[in-house]
Design a protein around this motif. Structure first.
Motif, PDB file in Angstrom:
ATOM      1  N   ASP A 286       0.774  -1.133   0.052  1.00  0.00           N
ATOM      2  CA  ASP A 286      -0.094   0.112   0.041  1.00  0.00           C
ATOM      3  C   ASP A 286       0.770   1.014  -0.260  1.00  0.00           C
ATOM      4  OD1 ASP A 286      -2.454  -0.834  -0.386  1.00  0.00           O
ATOM      5  OD2 ASP A 286      -3.042  -0.659   1.897  1.00  0.00           O
TER       6      ASP A 286
ATOM      7  N   THR B 249      -2.172  -3.198  -3.825  1.00  0.00           N
ATOM      8  CA  THR B 249      -2.569  -1.879  -3.335  1.00  0.00           C
ATOM      9  C   THR B 249      -4.093  -2.234  -2.674  1.00  0.00           C
ATOM     10  OG1 THR B 249      -3.358  -1.394  -5.343  1.00  0.00           O
ATOM     11  CG2 THR B 249      -1.278  -0.465  -4.465  1.00  0.00           C
ATOM     12  N   ASN B 250      -4.534  -1.685  -1.635  1.00  0.00           N
ATOM     13  CA  ASN B 250      -5.742  -1.941  -1.092  1.00  0.00           C
ATOM     14  C   ASN B 250      -6.317  -0.453  -0.933  1.00  0.00           C
ATOM     15  OD1 ASN B 250      -5.865  -4.806  -1.008  1.00  0.00           O
ATOM     16  ND2 ASN B 250      -4.692  -4.553   0.845  1.00  0.00           N
ATOM     17  N   ASP B 251      -5.390   0.487  -0.750  1.00  0.00           N
ATOM     18  CA  ASP B 251      -6.031   1.773  -0.376  1.00  0.00           C
ATOM     19  C   ASP B 251      -6.483   2.571  -1.823  1.00  0.00           C
ATOM     20  OD1 ASP B 251      -6.596   4.744   0.374  1.00  0.00           O
ATOM     21  OD2 ASP B 251      -4.378   5.105   1.023  1.00  0.00           O
TER      22      ASP B 251
END
Length: 299
Positions: free
Chosen positions: A160, A239-241
């Motif tokens: 992230d 990425t999770n954001d």
């Protein structure tokens, strides 16, 4: 006894094509017609899916799902684009894509050029082994590296972050090999003359090799930028954001939950491809000249 003189007429040579003239299948009218027809058919085959995607994106979901082969089945509307823009932060995702693709291109071209120059001009121990490993790395599918790369990002606490998206993409063995092959063709006499004048090795690379390698550097930069822009798998995994998502990843998250929405899918694809189309239109001559000069069209 008188010798009879025989006149030898010079053999007529075919006319040479002028510099910059288009490549045709001969010089007659039939050849020009055949070449023009072939190019028109290829252009139609390439443009038809794009035109169909545009037609689908400017219609309602009901009209798109209705039976029929016509691409236009109802009135034109921008509802699909409005829904995509309302449900996602397209501006931020586009900025992330430009930032990531630009940094990946800059770092990849720099690292690949330095590595290629070392392989082309270096005489260090283990050069052949490292070059063989680099060439072998070209044949490794990137899907096999997803798990170890993700474990590395977890180990360094980079998940992230922009670094997690950028760093794994800057390793490009294919670009190193392409640049190395081009550097091999540069005359060494130019570099030897610069060294006799007291130039350091880095000065030779910066002032002699790089200016002569502008076409190949431009071609490599274009290919790396397009690949980084279109990369979906790795940014999606690491990425999770939502504020760190790239445009292809972000647009994939705003799909409707009620089955496949074809108009929205085509609108998302067009929004993701629009910046690349604009870049191509602005730098069309540079792109074509780079590919034609370096011979990368078939690579």
């Amino acid at each position: 006894m008188s010798a009879t003189a025989t006149t030898v007429r010079p053999r007529r040579r075919p006319p040479r094509a002028a510099t910059g003239s288009p490549l045709l299948l001969g010089h007659g009218r039939l050849s020009r017609v055949l070449a023009g027809t072939a190019l028109a058919v290829l252009a139609a085959v390439w443009l038809l899916p794009l035109l169909w995607a545009i037609a689908t994106s400017v219609q309602s979901e009901q009209d798109v799902a209705s039976p029929g082969l016509s691409p236009f089945k109802g009135p034109l509307t921008a509802e699909a684009f409005r829904q995509i823009l309302d449900r996602g932060n397209v501006t931020l995702w586009a900025f992330n894509s430009f930032l990531i693709a630009g940094l990946v291109t800059l770092i990849t071209v720099t690292v690949s050029a330095l590595a290629a120059y070392g392989f082309s001009r270096g005489t260090f121990r283990g050069r052949r082994i490292l070059l063989a490993v680099t060439v072998a790395a070209i044949m490794v599918p990137p899907q096999l590296l997803v798990v170890p790369l993700f474990e590395q990002m977890l180990l360094f606490h980079l998940v992230d972050t922009y670094a997690a998206v950028i760093l794994p993409q800057v390793v490009a063995p294919m670009m190193v090999f392409i640049l190395k092959r081009f550097f091999d063709g540069i005359p060494r006499e130019l570099e030897d003359a610069a060294r006799l004048d007291g130039a350091s090795e880095f000065r030779v690379f910066r002032s002699i090799v790089l200016p002569l390698s502008r076409p190949i550097m431009a071609a490599v930069a274009i290919f790396v930028f397009i690949g980084a822009w279109n990369n979906f798998m790795w940014p999606f995994i690491v990425t999770n954001d939502p504020d760190l998502m790239t445009l292809p990843v972000g647009l994939a998250t705003v799909k409707d939950a009620f089955g496949i929405q074809y108009a929205q899918s085509m609108a998302s694809a067009l929004l993701a491809a629009l910046p690349l189309i604009v870049v191509f239109l602005l730098f069309q001559r540079r792109i074509v000249d780079s590919v034609a000069t370096t011979g990368l069209g078939g690579s």
